[in-house]
Design a protein around this motif. Structure first.
Motif, PDB file in Angstrom:
ATOM      1  N   GLU A 269       6.124  26.013   2.555  1.00 26.37           N
ATOM      2  CA  GLU A 269       6.058  27.498   2.128  1.00 26.37           C
ATOM      3  C   GLU A 269       5.127  28.139   2.913  1.00 26.37           C
ATOM      4  N   LEU A 270       5.400  29.374   3.481  1.00 22.42           N
ATOM      5  CA  LEU A 270       4.467  30.358   4.157  1.00 22.42           C
ATOM      6  C   LEU A 270       4.155  31.283   3.487  1.00 22.42           C
ATOM      7  N   ALA A 271       2.736  31.754   2.997  1.00 25.22           N
ATOM      8  CA  ALA A 271       2.457  32.806   2.266  1.00 25.22           C
ATOM      9  C   ALA A 271       2.935  34.061   3.023  1.00 25.22           C
ATOM     10  N   LEU A 272       3.296  35.079   1.812  1.00 25.88           N
ATOM     11  CA  LEU A 272       3.700  36.359   2.392  1.00 25.88           C
ATOM     12  C   LEU A 272       3.053  36.881   3.442  1.00 25.88           C
ATOM     13  N   ASP A 273       1.651  36.986   3.602  1.00 22.66           N
ATOM     14  CA  ASP A 273       0.923  37.591   4.501  1.00 22.66           C
ATOM     15  C   ASP A 273       0.822  36.798   5.620  1.00 22.66           C
ATOM     16  N   ARG A 274       1.287  35.526   5.850  1.00 24.33           N
ATOM     17  CA  ARG A 274       1.581  34.385   7.140  1.00 24.33           C
ATOM     18  C   ARG A 274       0.007  33.966   7.208  1.00 24.33           C
ATOM     19  N   SER A 275      -0.831  33.569   6.385  1.00 24.66           N
ATOM     20  CA  SER A 275      -2.174  33.388   6.285  1.00 24.66           C
ATOM     21  C   SER A 275      -2.233  32.091   6.114  1.00 24.66           C
ATOM     22  N   ILE A 276      -1.465  31.358   5.047  1.00 26.72           N
ATOM     23  CA  ILE A 276      -1.609  29.872   4.604  1.00 26.72           C
ATOM     24  C   ILE A 276      -0.304  29.383   5.149  1.00 26.72           C
ATOM     25  N   LEU A 277      -0.087  28.082   5.407  1.00 25.33           N
ATOM     26  CA  LEU A 277       1.174  27.139   5.237  1.00 25.33           C
ATOM     27  C   LEU A 277       0.797  26.166   4.408  1.00 25.33           C
TER      28      LEU A 277
ATOM     29  N   GLN B  38       0.989  -1.144  -0.121  1.00 22.26           N
ATOM     30  CA  GLN B  38       0.010  -0.040  -0.193  1.00 22.26           C
ATOM     31  C   GLN B  38       0.673   1.200  -0.004  1.00 22.26           C
ATOM     32  N   PRO B  39       1.105   1.836  -1.260  1.00 21.14           N
ATOM     33  CA  PRO B  39       1.991   3.183  -0.919  1.00 21.14           C
ATOM     34  C   PRO B  39       1.481   4.173  -0.476  1.00 21.14           C
ATOM     35  N   PRO B  40       2.264   5.193   0.206  1.00 18.00           N
ATOM     36  CA  PRO B  40       1.803   6.101   0.738  1.00 18.00           C
ATOM     37  C   PRO B  40       0.975   7.312  -0.045  1.00 18.00           C
ATOM     38  N   ARG B  41       0.048   7.885   0.503  1.00 19.90           N
ATOM     39  CA  ARG B  41      -0.792   8.760  -0.111  1.00 19.90           C
ATOM     40  C   ARG B  41      -0.007  10.160   0.246  1.00 19.90           C
ATOM     41  N   SER B  42       0.873  10.567  -0.324  1.00 23.56           N
ATOM     42  CA  SER B  42       1.748  11.633  -0.033  1.00 23.56           C
ATOM     43  C   SER B  42       0.989  12.935  -0.747  1.00 23.56           C
ATOM     44  N   ARG B  43       1.024  13.948  -0.080  1.00 22.15           N
ATOM     45  CA  ARG B  43       0.466  15.229  -1.086  1.00 22.15           C
ATOM     46  C   ARG B  43       0.641  16.282   0.012  1.00 22.15           C
ATOM     47  N   PHE B  44       0.325  17.732  -0.799  1.00 24.64           N
ATOM     48  CA  PHE B  44       0.677  19.114  -0.242  1.00 24.64           C
ATOM     49  C   PHE B  44      -0.656  19.618   0.457  1.00 24.64           C
ATOM     50  N   VAL B  45      -0.538  19.886   1.571  1.00 27.25           N
ATOM     51  CA  VAL B  45      -1.778  20.579   2.357  1.00 27.25           C
ATOM     52  C   VAL B  45      -1.694  22.025   2.278  1.00 27.25           C
ATOM     53  N   LYS B  46      -2.564  22.860   2.162  1.00 25.08           N
ATOM     54  CA  LYS B  46      -2.826  24.225   2.493  1.00 25.08           C
ATOM     55  C   LYS B  46      -3.561  24.428   3.981  1.00 25.08           C
ATOM     56  N   VAL B  47      -2.715  24.794   5.064  1.00 28.66           N
ATOM     57  CA  VAL B  47      -3.215  24.966   6.298  1.00 28.66           C
ATOM     58  C   VAL B  47      -3.417  26.375   6.308  1.00 28.66           C
ATOM     59  N   PRO B  48      -4.614  26.929   6.788  1.00 23.04           N
ATOM     60  CA  PRO B  48      -4.839  28.302   7.036  1.00 23.04           C
ATOM     61  C   PRO B  48      -4.299  28.745   8.299  1.00 23.04           C
ATOM     62  N   LEU B  49      -3.737  29.515   8.502  1.00 23.70           N
ATOM     63  CA  LEU B  49      -3.229  29.939  10.014  1.00 23.70           C
ATOM     64  C   LEU B  49      -3.787  31.144  10.416  1.00 23.70           C
ATOM     65  N   ASP B  50      -3.661  31.191  11.729  1.00 27.91           N
ATOM     66  CA  ASP B  50      -4.039  32.429  12.610  1.00 27.91           C
ATOM     67  C   ASP B  50      -3.044  32.802  13.306  1.00 27.91           C
ATOM     68  N   LEU B  51      -2.178  32.242  13.473  1.00 18.48           N
ATOM     69  CA  LEU B  51      -1.068  32.512  14.194  1.00 18.48           C
ATOM     70  C   LEU B  51      -0.136  33.442  13.623  1.00 18.48           C
ATOM     71  N   ARG B  52       0.374  34.773  14.193  1.00 15.32           N
ATOM     72  CA  ARG B  52       1.000  35.772  13.214  1.00 15.32           C
ATOM     73  C   ARG B  52       2.372  36.021  14.013  1.00 15.32           C
ATOM     74  N   ASP B  53       2.541  35.524  15.374  1.00 11.54           N
ATOM     75  CA  ASP B  53       3.585  35.970  16.052  1.00 11.54           C
ATOM     76  C   ASP B  53       5.009  35.511  15.370  1.00 11.54           C
ATOM     77  N   ALA B  54       5.985  35.769  15.143  1.00 10.58           N
ATOM     78  CA  ALA B  54       7.373  35.475  14.130  1.00 10.58           C
ATOM     79  C   ALA B  54       7.855  34.296  15.191  1.00 10.58           C
ATOM     80  N   ASN B  55       7.992  34.533  16.294  1.00  6.98           N
ATOM     81  CA  ASN B  55       8.573  33.533  17.391  1.00  6.98           C
ATOM     82  C   ASN B  55       7.558  32.288  17.378  1.00  6.98           C
ATOM     83  N   GLY B  56       6.440  32.454  17.509  1.00  6.25           N
ATOM     84  CA  GLY B  56       5.489  31.289  17.337  1.00  6.25           C
ATOM     85  C   GLY B  56       5.583  30.619  15.980  1.00  6.25           C
ATOM     86  N   LEU B  57       5.651  31.347  14.936  1.00  2.00           N
ATOM     87  CA  LEU B  57       5.585  30.709  13.532  1.00  2.00           C
ATOM     88  C   LEU B  57       7.108  29.768  13.525  1.00  2.00           C
TER      89      LEU B  57
END
Length: 162
Positions: free
Chosen positions: A124-132, A88-107
């Motif tokens: 990758e992190l979106a430039l506005d830090r809204s999507i990972l 059973q091969p792994p089901r690898s994929r990219f996922v876009k996670v919406p973020l509420d965290l904005r603090d640089a240290n938290g990120l």
């Protein structure tokens, strides 16, 4: 003094590292190491992160335990997946996670957590830090993964840093 030596421990560490890597305490190496230890923190002082203010120290321990649990669980799941990849091969994929965290240290902490947990990679992190954008090695349910990620990692980091 803080203006001349913005990070005295870093300066000392760089000087000692220079001496250790060169395996010599000759006057030239002592001087070059001192110059490196003095100049590097001055040149990089604008890159230093913001001051860290931990708002809920108890949450740090809880997050540490949750990450430890997930590391063990993910190690076992990835090992099992590798052993059974032929059937059973792994089901690898990219996922876009919406973020509420904005603090640089938290990120930064969130990026380290995703690096430590096997099977996930911070891509990758979106430039506005809204999507990972994350790569997940084996994924059954994307919505469940996003919910687990936000509940287990993002919310505690928001409690700690924001």
């Amino acid at each position: 003094m803080k203006r001349l030596f913005p990070a005295p421990w870093l300066s000392l560490a760089l000087w000692l590292l220079w001496l250790a890597l060169n395996q010599s305490v000759s006057p030239g190496n002592l001087l070059l190491g001192a110059v490196l230890g003095f100049a590097a923190p001055l040149m990089m002082r604008k890159l230093r992160p913001q001051r860290i203010r931990i708002r809920r120290p108890g949450t740090v321990l809880r997050l540490f335990l949750l990450v430890g649990r997930d590391v063990i669980h993910s190690n076992l799941a990835v090992a099992w997946g590798v052993l059974n990849a032929g059937r059973q091969p792994p089901r690898s994929r990219f996922v876009k996670v919406p973020l509420d965290l904005r603090d640089a240290n938290g990120l930064a902490a969130l990026s380290m957590i995703t690096t430590v947990v096997p099977g996930t990679v911070w891509s990758e992190l979106a430039l506005d830090r809204s999507i990972l954008l994350m790569h997940v090695w084996d994924l059954d349910d994307e919505a469940q993964f996003i919910q687990h990620f936000k509940t287990t990692y993002e919310r505690p980091l928001m409690e700690i840093f924001e």
